[in-house]
Design a protein around this motif. Structure first.
Motif, mmCIF file in Angstrom:
data_model
loop_
_atom_site.group_PDB
_atom_site.id
_atom_site.type_symbol
_atom_site.label_atom_id
_atom_site.label_comp_id
_atom_site.label_asym_id
_atom_site.label_seq_id
_atom_site.Cartn_x
_atom_site.Cartn_y
_atom_site.Cartn_z
ATOM 1 N N SER A 139 0.791 -1.088 0.057
ATOM 2 C CA SER A 139 -0.003 0.046 -0.017
ATOM 3 C C SER A 139 1.109 1.335 -0.028
ATOM 4 C CB SER A 139 -0.851 -0.108 1.278
ATOM 5 O OG SER A 139 -1.818 1.136 1.453
ATOM 6 N N VAL A 140 0.979 1.810 -1.048
ATOM 7 C CA VAL A 140 2.042 2.835 -1.548
ATOM 8 C C VAL A 140 1.527 4.366 -2.011
ATOM 9 C CG1 VAL A 140 4.458 3.472 -2.539
ATOM 10 C CG2 VAL A 140 3.874 1.386 -1.851
ATOM 11 N N LYS A 141 1.299 5.318 -1.131
ATOM 12 C CA LYS A 141 0.835 6.284 -1.458
ATOM 13 C C LYS A 141 1.587 7.450 -1.443
ATOM 14 C CE LYS A 141 -3.321 4.168 -1.209
ATOM 15 N NZ LYS A 141 -3.117 2.843 -1.668
ATOM 16 N N ALA A 142 1.464 8.440 -2.524
ATOM 17 C CA ALA A 142 2.055 9.914 -1.998
ATOM 18 C C ALA A 142 1.080 10.682 -1.585
ATOM 19 C CB ALA A 142 2.396 10.235 -3.587
ATOM 20 N N ILE A 143 1.514 11.291 -0.395
ATOM 21 C CA ILE A 143 0.518 12.302 0.161
ATOM 22 C C ILE A 143 0.739 13.772 -0.285
ATOM 23 C CG2 ILE A 143 -0.579 12.907 2.338
ATOM 24 C CD1 ILE A 143 0.391 10.345 3.492
ATOM 25 N N LEU A 144 0.063 14.223 -1.036
ATOM 26 C CA LEU A 144 0.095 15.357 -1.730
ATOM 27 C C LEU A 144 -1.225 16.268 -1.098
ATOM 28 C CD1 LEU A 144 1.064 14.439 -5.178
ATOM 29 C CD2 LEU A 144 2.564 15.798 -3.488
ATOM 30 N N LEU A 145 -1.000 17.578 -0.581
ATOM 31 C CA LEU A 145 -2.024 18.452 0.035
ATOM 32 C C LEU A 145 -2.795 17.618 1.066
ATOM 33 C CD1 LEU A 145 -2.706 20.468 -3.061
ATOM 34 C CD2 LEU A 145 -1.148 21.239 -1.216
ATOM 35 N N ASN A 146 -2.387 16.666 1.808
ATOM 36 C CA ASN A 146 -3.228 15.924 2.577
ATOM 37 C C ASN A 146 -3.978 14.749 1.932
ATOM 38 O OD1 ASN A 146 -2.182 16.562 5.226
ATOM 39 N ND2 ASN A 146 -3.897 18.055 5.284
ATOM 40 N N LEU A 147 -3.933 14.593 0.286
ATOM 41 C CA LEU A 147 -4.395 13.574 -0.274
ATOM 42 C C LEU A 147 -3.612 12.556 -0.665
ATOM 43 C CD1 LEU A 147 -6.607 16.146 -2.909
ATOM 44 C CD2 LEU A 147 -7.534 14.873 -0.635
ATOM 45 N N PRO A 148 -4.081 11.163 -0.378
ATOM 46 C CA PRO A 148 -3.385 10.116 -0.622
ATOM 47 C C PRO A 148 -3.417 9.841 -2.118
ATOM 48 C CG PRO A 148 -5.082 9.298 0.390
ATOM 49 C CD PRO A 148 -5.190 11.004 0.502
ATOM 50 N N VAL A 149 -2.236 9.677 -3.006
ATOM 51 C CA VAL A 149 -2.416 9.380 -4.329
ATOM 52 C C VAL A 149 -1.696 8.110 -4.665
ATOM 53 C CG1 VAL A 149 -1.848 10.172 -6.696
ATOM 54 C CG2 VAL A 149 -2.545 11.828 -4.935
ATOM 55 N N PRO A 150 -2.350 7.219 -4.961
ATOM 56 C CA PRO A 150 -1.535 5.751 -5.394
ATOM 57 C C PRO A 150 -0.282 5.886 -6.197
ATOM 58 C CG PRO A 150 -3.805 5.630 -5.815
ATOM 59 C CD PRO A 150 -3.666 7.083 -5.660
ATOM 60 N N PHE A 151 0.843 5.302 -5.671
ATOM 61 C CA PHE A 151 2.019 5.424 -6.494
ATOM 62 C C PHE A 151 1.990 4.378 -7.398
ATOM 63 C CE2 PHE A 151 5.612 7.729 -4.500
ATOM 64 C CZ PHE A 151 6.580 7.588 -5.624
ATOM 65 N N ILE A 152 1.866 4.669 -8.757
ATOM 66 C CA ILE A 152 1.802 3.858 -9.872
ATOM 67 C C ILE A 152 2.831 2.917 -9.965
ATOM 68 C CG2 ILE A 152 1.367 3.978 -12.489
ATOM 69 C CD1 ILE A 152 0.320 6.581 -12.316
ATOM 70 N N GLY A 153 2.267 1.626 -10.161
ATOM 71 C CA GLY A 153 3.397 0.553 -10.400
ATOM 72 C C GLY A 153 3.875 -0.117 -9.272
ATOM 73 N N VAL A 154 3.558 0.543 -7.811
ATOM 74 C CA VAL A 154 4.024 0.088 -6.730
ATOM 75 C C VAL A 154 3.037 -0.409 -5.690
ATOM 76 C CG1 VAL A 154 5.821 0.443 -4.758
ATOM 77 C CG2 VAL A 154 6.059 1.483 -7.050
ATOM 78 N N ASP A 155 1.953 0.594 -5.923
ATOM 79 C CA ASP A 155 0.615 0.310 -5.030
ATOM 80 C C ASP A 155 0.006 -0.937 -5.381
ATOM 81 O OD1 ASP A 155 -1.133 1.360 -2.737
ATOM 82 O OD2 ASP A 155 -2.649 1.593 -4.583
ATOM 83 N N ASN A 156 -0.563 -1.574 -4.335
ATOM 84 C CA ASN A 156 -1.364 -2.885 -4.501
ATOM 85 C C ASN A 156 -0.728 -3.956 -5.156
ATOM 86 O OD1 ASN A 156 -3.842 -4.080 -3.759
ATOM 87 N ND2 ASN A 156 -4.796 -3.586 -5.594
ATOM 88 N N VAL A 157 0.417 -4.181 -4.929
ATOM 89 C CA VAL A 157 1.212 -5.169 -5.742
ATOM 90 C C VAL A 157 1.637 -6.358 -4.531
ATOM 91 C CG1 VAL A 157 3.385 -5.611 -6.926
ATOM 92 C CG2 VAL A 157 2.255 -3.553 -7.128
ATOM 93 N N ASP A 158 1.668 -7.441 -5.227
ATOM 94 C CA ASP A 158 2.022 -8.720 -4.327
ATOM 95 C C ASP A 158 3.128 -8.522 -3.909
ATOM 96 O OD1 ASP A 158 2.451 -11.074 -2.975
ATOM 97 O OD2 ASP A 158 2.224 -12.221 -4.920
ATOM 98 N N ALA A 159 3.430 -8.437 -2.589
ATOM 99 C CA ALA A 159 4.991 -8.208 -2.000
ATOM 100 C C ALA A 159 5.455 -9.582 -1.408
ATOM 101 C CB ALA A 159 4.727 -7.296 -0.827
ATOM 102 N N SER A 160 4.613 -10.622 -1.532
ATOM 103 C CA SER A 160 5.069 -11.827 -1.127
ATOM 104 C C SER A 160 6.554 -12.422 -1.682
ATOM 105 C CB SER A 160 4.145 -12.873 -1.200
ATOM 106 O OG SER A 160 2.915 -12.656 -0.528
#
Length: 159
Positions: free
Chosen positions: A77-98
């Motif tokens: 779960s990887v987000k860039a927080i900009l102006l207090n808004l979480p924006v998913p980090f494309i290509g890294v967010d919601n990826v299988d880390a196993s």
């Protein structure tokens, strides 16, 4: 065998380059044991924040952690927080880390992960050329379903 040797050598190289580790902050609104799970964190080229993430390059992350319970699967779960808004980090967010979890001797971790044992999470991600030149707070977590297993915040600057 080659993959294990390569992983061990790459990890040693990263640790030598990043011996002091990356300064990060604990995540808010999570259980204290989640913040205590991370024992070390290294982000390539980032000894102190803000971490400069250069567009068109690859950034490497090495996190050592000890889960407080057995874990069956991990996602990012990887987000860039900009102006207090979480924006998913494309290509890294919601990826299988196993697939990116290793034991202390450099072998791929067997599942489930066992509470109280130390593990290494290694990831690399592209800082895309189309990313805007902004200064987000990066919120990076490893999650199992809705449960946060590890989490950190780091100030960054995309350049």
């Amino acid at each position: 065998m080659f993959k294990s040797t390569f992983f061990i050598l790459a990890t040693i190289f990263c640790l030598v380059i990043l011996a002091d580790g990356t300064k990060y902050r604990d995540c808010q609104n999570v259980k204290s044991e989640v913040n205590d799970a991370i024992t070390s964190l290294e982000i390539s080229g980032c000894e102190k924040p803000p971490c400069k993430l250069r567009r068109g390059t690859t950034t490497f992350l090495h996190e050592t952690f000890i889960p407080n319970r057995n874990i069956n699967q991990l996602k990012t779960s990887v987000k860039a927080i900009l102006l207090n808004l979480p924006v998913p980090f494309i290509g890294v967010d919601n990826v299988d880390a196993s697939k990116d979890i290793y034991t202390t001797d450099g072998q791929k971790a067997e599942w489930p992960l066992i509470a109280g044992r130390e593990y290494h999470y290694n990831n690399s991600f592209a800082v895309e050329k189309f990313y805007p030149t902004v200064a987000p707070i990066v919120h990076w977590a490893l999650v199992e379903g809705n449960d946060v297993v590890t989490c950190f915040l780091v100030n960054a600057r995309i350049v």
